[in-house]
Write an enzyme that holds these catalytic residues in place. Structure first.
Site, PDB file in Angstrom:
ATOM      1  N   ASP A  23       0.815  -1.596  -0.260  1.00 18.30           N
ATOM      2  CA  ASP A  23      -0.409   0.034   0.201  1.00 18.30           C
ATOM      3  C   ASP A  23       1.004   1.070   0.048  1.00 18.30           C
ATOM      4  O   ASP A  23       0.783   1.979  -0.203  1.00 18.30           O
ATOM      5  CB  ASP A  23      -0.928  -0.096   1.700  1.00 18.30           C
ATOM      6  CG  ASP A  23      -2.294  -1.614   0.820  1.00 18.30           C
ATOM      7  OD1 ASP A  23      -1.999  -1.756   0.180  1.00 18.30           O
ATOM      8  OD2 ASP A  23      -3.176  -1.353   1.991  1.00 18.30           O
ATOM      9  N   PRO A 224      11.830  48.136  13.029  1.00 18.68           N
ATOM     10  CA  PRO A 224      13.259  47.861  13.852  1.00 18.68           C
ATOM     11  C   PRO A 224      13.211  46.591  13.382  1.00 18.68           C
ATOM     12  O   PRO A 224      15.236  47.038  13.755  1.00 18.68           O
ATOM     13  CB  PRO A 224      12.697  48.107  15.773  1.00 18.68           C
ATOM     14  CG  PRO A 224      11.516  46.947  15.534  1.00 18.68           C
ATOM     15  CD  PRO A 224      10.390  48.023  14.591  1.00 18.68           C
ATOM     16  N   ASP A 247      17.219  50.748   2.327  1.00 17.21           N
ATOM     17  CA  ASP A 247      17.506  51.447   4.039  1.00 17.21           C
ATOM     18  C   ASP A 247      18.740  50.451   4.277  1.00 17.21           C
ATOM     19  O   ASP A 247      18.259  49.116   4.506  1.00 17.21           O
ATOM     20  CB  ASP A 247      17.303  52.021   4.878  1.00 17.21           C
ATOM     21  CG  ASP A 247      17.064  53.713   4.754  1.00 17.21           C
ATOM     22  OD1 ASP A 247      17.134  54.041   3.011  1.00 17.21           O
ATOM     23  OD2 ASP A 247      16.134  54.360   5.660  1.00 17.21           O
ATOM     24  N   LYS A 269      22.017  55.220   4.389  1.00 17.42           N
ATOM     25  CA  LYS A 269      23.102  55.890   5.015  1.00 17.42           C
ATOM     26  C   LYS A 269      23.525  54.534   6.242  1.00 17.42           C
ATOM     27  O   LYS A 269      22.464  54.550   7.149  1.00 17.42           O
ATOM     28  CB  LYS A 269      22.297  57.134   5.653  1.00 17.42           C
ATOM     29  CG  LYS A 269      22.077  57.665   4.277  1.00 17.42           C
ATOM     30  CD  LYS A 269      20.965  58.932   4.547  1.00 17.42           C
ATOM     31  CE  LYS A 269      20.696  59.402   2.527  1.00 17.42           C
ATOM     32  NZ  LYS A 269      19.963  58.937   2.501  1.00 17.42           N
ATOM     33  N   GLY A 300      13.784  51.587   7.320  1.00 17.09           N
ATOM     34  CA  GLY A 300      14.022  51.045   9.032  1.00 17.09           C
ATOM     35  C   GLY A 300      12.622  52.153   9.855  1.00 17.09           C
ATOM     36  O   GLY A 300      12.697  53.299   9.914  1.00 17.09           O
ATOM     37  N   THR A 330       8.511  52.399  15.146  1.00 13.45           N
ATOM     38  CA  THR A 330       9.370  53.288  15.776  1.00 13.45           C
ATOM     39  C   THR A 330      10.099  52.510  16.301  1.00 13.45           C
ATOM     40  O   THR A 330       9.505  51.876  17.634  1.00 13.45           O
ATOM     41  CB  THR A 330       9.301  54.412  16.087  1.00 13.45           C
ATOM     42  OG1 THR A 330      10.484  55.238  15.843  1.00 13.45           O
ATOM     43  CG2 THR A 330       8.826  54.342  16.846  1.00 13.45           C
ATOM     44  N   MET A 382      20.325  57.275  16.780  1.00  8.16           N
ATOM     45  CA  MET A 382      21.504  57.274  16.204  1.00  8.16           C
ATOM     46  C   MET A 382      23.086  57.973  16.973  1.00  8.16           C
ATOM     47  O   MET A 382      22.881  59.474  17.030  1.00  8.16           O
ATOM     48  CB  MET A 382      21.222  58.601  15.151  1.00  8.16           C
ATOM     49  CG  MET A 382      20.261  56.758  13.585  1.00  8.16           C
ATOM     50  SD  MET A 382      19.794  58.143  12.473  1.00  8.16           S
ATOM     51  CE  MET A 382      18.644  58.943  13.833  1.00  8.16           C
TER      52      MET A 382
END
Length: 471
Positions: A23, A224, A247, A269, A300, A330, A382
């Site tokens: 089978d 993020p 980005d 960047k 992002g 964010t 940053m």
């Protein structure tokens, strides 16, 4: 990394060997026959299904005992006997001849595996667990069977017969792709579902006379890093895009969800790396949109939070190019949530302030007396390169040296790292962090000891993986 490459093989009239006559072997044989294969069977005895297929000329019974020479000229082989030694011989012999082979219920002896299949021919959907959880794959197939309408196959067949006519009317590849998206999402599908196929073909013909698509831009926040934080609208537009300008901050997991054949243009960047000037990014967005393409500008975090999204939309407005905006989570909201740091708390912080540490070359214009106030959470984007200056200014304007701080590196991603300390240690801690990182200043940082759910979750998963590997 994928354990297997999913492919769809054309087996029509190709010689395929099945070793076994029970089978289990029949289930595989029936699948091969449905794909149009030339099936040859080796088994000392055949069950009733094999016997009937042999009588109808659907298969060839070429022997009772397997020999490696039986694989000569074979495209793929399946071993489905109850004798491990025979299955092992089939596997070894097939590998030596570079013949694809599957040993039923023995993933270690498979150069290919057979997935669960949802058949809406010519639409075929294959689901595989790479042999790890076949029952789960079957359950997923059952769910898809219930979700996907039966008329999908007829839609594909009618569309296939119309393709040649469309190529003569609509020359642009992107315009043809737009045509089919409009058709499959419009009346065409409804007409096929209702059995009105002639009207469905007329609907396709009518769509060929519509105006060519106008270029448009979607400014999308990618969040993020964790792809699970994308909005549904963002995912839809990413799957429709002709061109995606992205980005450095957009994670690989998010980029994997972009349309496979979309043109990808990196305009990111990043500190210490070559950067595309903002003016060039603006020019590229306009350039692609004026070609009639659907452009996604993927950023992002959120495009309106330190993302220059407003500047890019102003350029589009001046060029009379239609656009839309899809917000993203964010970093200040996403990274802190994954680090167990609430932005506000009744006992510790009644306000939260977001600022960028990427200060203008002509000087520092931030109101440090306001940023240094107590009972608030300060989130600095940053800020790594200016961490010493940030530390000095906050201390000089009244923030206590023992104020808790955190640096969240690659927030929300599996590689997330959180460095914690006091304000007096900010510059020192920053030397051990890499971009992209977020600096958080405030008493709420102390709550992460209790609320850091993400790190605990990742550690638990790693421990489970380690136990599985040892087993």
């Amino acid at each position: 990394m994928m354990d297997y490459l999913p492919i769809f093989a054309d087996l029509k009239r190709r010689p395929c060997l099945v070793v076994g006559g029970d089978d289990s072997a029949w289930r595989k044989t029936r699948m091969l026959l449905k794909a149009g294969a030339d099936v040859r069977v080796i088994a000392p005895t055949l069950n009733a299904d094999f016997t009937a297929a042999l009588a109808q000329g659907q298969i060839q019974h070429v022997g009772e005992i397997f020999s490696p020479d039986d694989l000569d000229g074979i495209f793929l082989a399946i071993a489905a006997t109850d004798r491990k030694s025979v299955n092992a011989l089939v596997y070894q012999s097939a590998n030596q001849r570079q013949v694809l082979v599957n040993v039923v219920d023995d993933t270690q002896r498979c150069s290919f595996i057979v997935p669960s299949i949802v058949d809406r021919s010519p639409i075929i959907i294959a689901i595989s667990s790479s042999g790890q959880a076949p029952v789960l794959a079957r359950l997923l197939r059952e769910k898809l069977e219930a979700l996907l309408p039966q008329h999908l196959g007829r839609m594909a067949t009618i569309a296939g017969s119309f393709r040649q006519r469309l190529s003569q009317t609509v020359s642009s590849f992107s315009a043809r792709r737009y045509f089919w998206e409009q058709a499959f999402n419009g009346r065409f599908g409804d007409l096929v579902a209702a059995g009105r196929e002639q009207e469905a073909e007329q609907e396709l013909e009518a769509l060929t006379h519509q105006a060519p698509p106008q270029g448009q831009v979607a400014l999308i926040g990618a969040g993020p890093g964790d792809a699970g934080l994308l909005t549904l609208r963002a995912l839809q537009l990413m799957q429709q895009a002709d061109v995606v300008l992205y980005d450095y901050l957009v994670s690989d997991e998010v980029m994997d969800l972009v349309r496979r054949d979309a043109e990808l243009v990196c305009v990111g960047k990043k500190a210490g790396f070559h950067s595309v000037p903002q003016e060039e990014t603006n020019r590229l967005i306009v350039h692609y949109a004026k070609q009639g393409k659907r452009v996604v500008r993927l950023k992002g975090g959120d495009p309106f939070v330190f993302g220059r999204g407003g500047e890019e939309l102003e350029v589009l407005f001046d060029a009379d190019i239609p656009f839309q905006v899809v917000p993203g989570i964010t970093a200040a909201a996403g990274a802190t949530a994954y680090a167990g740091i609430p932005l506000t708390h009744r006992d510790y912080a009644q306000t939260a302030m977001f600022v960028t540490g990427h200060l203008k070359p002509d000087g520092d214009t931030l109101d440090w007396s306001t940023l240094a106030r107590g009972k608030q959470t300060l989130v600095i984007y940053m800020g790594l390169m200016k961490s010493s200056h940030i530390q000095q200014q906050l201390l000089e304007h009244g923030r206590g040296a023992d104020t808790p701080i955190a640096i969240i590196e690659r927030g929300t991603q599996k590689t997330q790292k959180v460095l914690k300390g006091q304000l007096s240690e900010l510059a020192q801690l920053a030397q051990h962090a890499a971009s992209p990182s977020l600096i958080v200043v405030g008493e709420v940082v102390n709550l992460s000891t209790k609320l850091d759910w993400f790190t605990k979750q990742e550690q638990s998963l790693q421990q489970q993986d380690a136990v599985v590997k040892l087993a």
